[in-house]
Scaffold this motif. Sequence first.
Motif, PDB file in Angstrom:
ATOM      1  N   LYS A  92       0.839  -1.210   0.000  1.00  0.00           N
ATOM      2  CA  LYS A  92       0.000   0.000   0.000  1.00  0.00           C
ATOM      3  C   LYS A  92       0.869   1.254   0.000  1.00  0.00           C
ATOM      4  O   LYS A  92       0.529   2.249  -0.636  1.00  0.00           O
ATOM      5  N   ALA A  93       1.996   1.210   0.713  1.00  0.00           N
ATOM      6  CA  ALA A  93       2.909   2.359   0.724  1.00  0.00           C
ATOM      7  C   ALA A  93       3.460   2.603  -0.681  1.00  0.00           C
ATOM      8  O   ALA A  93       3.482   3.742  -1.158  1.00  0.00           O
ATOM      9  N   ILE A  94       3.888   1.543  -1.345  1.00  0.00           N
ATOM     10  CA  ILE A  94       4.426   1.662  -2.705  1.00  0.00           C
ATOM     11  C   ILE A  94       3.353   2.194  -3.655  1.00  0.00           C
ATOM     12  O   ILE A  94       3.613   3.088  -4.462  1.00  0.00           O
ATOM     13  N   THR A  95       2.148   1.665  -3.544  1.00  0.00           N
ATOM     14  CA  THR A  95       1.039   2.122  -4.383  1.00  0.00           C
ATOM     15  C   THR A  95       0.775   3.606  -4.159  1.00  0.00           C
ATOM     16  O   THR A  95       0.575   4.359  -5.116  1.00  0.00           O
ATOM     17  N   ARG A  96       0.782   4.044  -2.902  1.00  0.00           N
ATOM     18  CA  ARG A  96       0.517   5.451  -2.603  1.00  0.00           C
ATOM     19  C   ARG A  96       1.617   6.348  -3.168  1.00  0.00           C
ATOM     20  O   ARG A  96       1.339   7.394  -3.760  1.00  0.00           O
ATOM     21  N   VAL A  97       2.871   5.969  -2.980  1.00  0.00           N
ATOM     22  CA  VAL A  97       3.984   6.765  -3.504  1.00  0.00           C
ATOM     23  C   VAL A  97       3.882   6.880  -5.014  1.00  0.00           C
ATOM     24  O   VAL A  97       3.998   7.978  -5.580  1.00  0.00           O
ATOM     25  N   ASN A  98       3.627   5.776  -5.690  1.00  0.00           N
ATOM     26  CA  ASN A  98       3.499   5.803  -7.154  1.00  0.00           C
ATOM     27  C   ASN A  98       2.312   6.641  -7.601  1.00  0.00           C
ATOM     28  O   ASN A  98       2.402   7.383  -8.582  1.00  0.00           O
ATOM     29  N   TYR A  99       1.196   6.570  -6.884  1.00  0.00           N
ATOM     30  CA  TYR A  99       0.020   7.376  -7.214  1.00  0.00           C
ATOM     31  C   TYR A  99       0.341   8.868  -7.102  1.00  0.00           C
ATOM     32  O   TYR A  99       0.016   9.651  -8.001  1.00  0.00           O
ATOM     33  N   VAL A 100       0.971   9.258  -6.011  1.00  0.00           N
ATOM     34  CA  VAL A 100       1.313  10.676  -5.819  1.00  0.00           C
ATOM     35  C   VAL A 100       2.274  11.130  -6.908  1.00  0.00           C
ATOM     36  O   VAL A 100       2.100  12.203  -7.486  1.00  0.00           O
ATOM     37  N   ARG A 101       3.259  10.327  -7.220  1.00  0.00           N
ATOM     38  CA  ARG A 101       4.222  10.702  -8.262  1.00  0.00           C
ATOM     39  C   ARG A 101       3.547  10.875  -9.612  1.00  0.00           C
ATOM     40  O   ARG A 101       3.858  11.818 -10.340  1.00  0.00           O
ATOM     41  N   ARG A 102       2.639   9.982  -9.974  1.00  0.00           N
ATOM     42  CA  ARG A 102       1.897  10.130 -11.235  1.00  0.00           C
ATOM     43  C   ARG A 102       1.051  11.403 -11.209  1.00  0.00           C
ATOM     44  O   ARG A 102       0.972  12.126 -12.194  1.00  0.00           O
TER      45      ARG A 102
END
Length: 109
Positions: free
Chosen positions: A87-97
């Motif tokens: 979930k942390a990785i998903t959130r970081v990638n979402y914010v970056r996109r």
Amino acid sequence: MRRAAKVDDNQQEIITAARAMGCSVQPLHTVGKGVPDLLVGISGHTDLWEVKDGKKPPSARKLTVDQILWHDEWKGCTPQIVDSVDKAITRVNYVRRSMKGCHLSNGKN
């Protein structure tokens, strides 16, 4: 007297994963009073993360009364519930996109 802040078992692995992805992480769990566990800097964006242990049953992952009140009263970014490294990785990638192409005054895109 305030008792010691409870830290979820997976908090350190979530911090380690976020930092490995280049995020800044400031633990806030010792503040108490419902304040989210982590302040996370992602590509010029500030995120608040409430860490819950995804290995525990749903009843053990519920927000406390203080957390609910704090989240409801907070006027900034909505705190994110992060219960695993995935979930942390998903959130970081979402914010970056989401931040792609945004002009940030501090130049940390």
